[in-house]
Design an enzyme around this catalytic site. Sequence first.
Site, PDB file in Angstrom:
ATOM      1  N   GLN A  40       2.326  -8.150  45.844  1.00  0.00           N
ATOM      2  CA  GLN A  40       1.202  -7.289  45.427  1.00  0.00           C
ATOM      3  C   GLN A  40       1.583  -6.358  44.282  1.00  0.00           C
ATOM      4  O   GLN A  40       0.775  -6.076  43.400  1.00  0.00           O
ATOM      5  CB  GLN A  40       0.693  -6.489  46.624  1.00  0.00           C
ATOM      6  CG  GLN A  40      -0.033  -7.367  47.626  1.00  0.00           C
ATOM      7  CD  GLN A  40      -0.537  -6.603  48.829  1.00  0.00           C
ATOM      8  OE1 GLN A  40      -0.286  -5.411  48.970  1.00  0.00           O
ATOM      9  NE2 GLN A  40      -1.248  -7.278  49.704  1.00  0.00           N
ATOM     10  N   PHE A  79       0.873  -1.174   0.000  1.00  0.00           N
ATOM     11  CA  PHE A  79       0.000   0.000   0.000  1.00  0.00           C
ATOM     12  C   PHE A  79       0.912   1.226   0.000  1.00  0.00           C
ATOM     13  O   PHE A  79       1.473   1.587   1.041  1.00  0.00           O
ATOM     14  CB  PHE A  79      -0.861  -0.062   1.257  1.00  0.00           C
ATOM     15  CG  PHE A  79      -1.971   0.937   1.382  1.00  0.00           C
ATOM     16  CD1 PHE A  79      -3.180   0.763   0.711  1.00  0.00           C
ATOM     17  CD2 PHE A  79      -1.845   2.037   2.221  1.00  0.00           C
ATOM     18  CE1 PHE A  79      -4.236   1.662   0.875  1.00  0.00           C
ATOM     19  CE2 PHE A  79      -2.891   2.942   2.398  1.00  0.00           C
ATOM     20  CZ  PHE A  79      -4.087   2.748   1.721  1.00  0.00           C
ATOM     21  N   GLU A 116      -0.380   3.798  10.076  1.00  0.00           N
ATOM     22  CA  GLU A 116      -1.837   3.834   9.813  1.00  0.00           C
ATOM     23  C   GLU A 116      -2.495   4.970  10.608  1.00  0.00           C
ATOM     24  O   GLU A 116      -3.638   4.859  11.056  1.00  0.00           O
ATOM     25  CB  GLU A 116      -2.478   2.473  10.073  1.00  0.00           C
ATOM     26  CG  GLU A 116      -1.835   1.404   9.195  1.00  0.00           C
ATOM     27  CD  GLU A 116      -2.772   0.353   8.672  1.00  0.00           C
ATOM     28  OE1 GLU A 116      -3.994   0.548   8.711  1.00  0.00           O
ATOM     29  OE2 GLU A 116      -2.265  -0.678   8.183  1.00  0.00           O
ATOM     30  N   THR A 124       5.244  -1.319   3.912  1.00  0.00           N
ATOM     31  CA  THR A 124       5.234  -2.725   4.342  1.00  0.00           C
ATOM     32  C   THR A 124       5.057  -3.638   3.125  1.00  0.00           C
ATOM     33  O   THR A 124       4.238  -3.331   2.249  1.00  0.00           O
ATOM     34  CB  THR A 124       4.065  -2.959   5.327  1.00  0.00           C
ATOM     35  OG1 THR A 124       4.215  -2.051   6.416  1.00  0.00           O
ATOM     36  CG2 THR A 124       4.047  -4.391   5.844  1.00  0.00           C
TER      37      THR A 124
END
Length: 381
Positions: A276, A123, A360, A158
């Site tokens: 904890q 893309f 994106e 990508t």
Amino acid sequence: MDLTLSDEHRQLRELARRFTDERIVPHATRWDRDEAIDRDLVPALGQVGFLGLGIDETYGGSGGDNLAYCLVLEEIARGDSAVRGIISVSLGLVAKSIAKHGTEEQKQRWLPGLTAGAELGCFALTEPGTGSDAGSLATKATKTGNGWVINGRKVFITNGTWADVALVFARTGGPGPKGVSAFLVPTGQEGFTATEIKGKLGMRGQATAEITLDDVHVGDDALLSEEGFKLAMGALDKGRMSVAAGCVGAARGALEAALAYAKEREQFGKPIAAFQLVQELLADMAVETDAARLLTWRVADLADRNLPFGTEASMAKLFASEAAVKVANNAIQVFGGYGYIDEYPVGKYLRDARVTTLYEGTSQIQKLLIGRALTGINAFV
Ligand code: CAA
């Protein structure tokens, strides 16, 4: 966390779990070190149907709704976010754009190869000078007698060096978003050069590239849409859902690894899970992961009911990407020094997650999109 899922969804998720455990998890560290996945994984993803989700069976797709897509991406990203990214781009951004906007000829030409994993798509929107301001892109397509000549540069793409087809956004008209068209450019075309960008912080198993288009000639049949910017924005709405689903998977992977380690690692004569402050880290991680998943599934549900989901996709992507970074960082805290070396998976989860707040649409862009939807005031003008 679980909600009511259909039997079909459960079976698909189980398939994705098994695939991830068998085909991805054992290799993810090596792929990360080598900066490349084994390429035979791509046809294997196609064979199992993961590159055809949401695409009609006529074109080799495996059907399924948006929730199915999210379930698969969560599992895959638990194994390796780089693999999730390959799917999100080739299927989510490229194949689904062709399925939605393409001519019958374009669908026949590209979809069977993409859904089978015999071919990959990339893309090509981002440029060296235009990241967030995508509507100002400079790549130019000039009309010739029977086609177009495209010139320009793209970056951070990508699948760039592995792709067979590039969805290229190029200017065919005046300035701004309206002058942008979308083209399907075969990457073997003369003048198309892709150079891999090495040394990324994360997502190292996928090929990220810089692309140069130097007088690339394509026919009229390469034009996918004259409303290229709208096509890109629509694709990215779904893309943001898929990034969010991947972030949920990465966060879950980090949580599961930290939980197992905390129960096994002993200090002061007891498992560190008994402290904890460690439980607080784990509890925060679990809440962030589940909240991210619920926001992501809301997007899928809206999309599956054909309701608007763009703002919700921005919310899910914003929350899930920031959550994945926090959860992975907490996981490193639980692992102590062992979290800082790549013998254990948690460092990779953090490095892979880091880009998801950038690509994106950055977290800041998502906030401005949400703000625009809330107020009706556009910060981009
Ligand atoms: N769906 C359909 N149409 C949309 C849309 C959407 N989601 N969003 C906007 N549009 C339309 C608008 O309605 C408008 O059309 P009209 O003029 O007819 O009304 C037109 O598109 C222009 O919209 P905007 O005015 O919003 O355009 P803008 O320039 O102000 O856009 C922006 C600003 C929202 C910030 C946009 O540029 C943006 O999203 N930037 C982030 C880019 C991005 O996400 N890049 C990711 C790169 S790809 C990638 O990372 C893939 C990879 O390889 C991993």
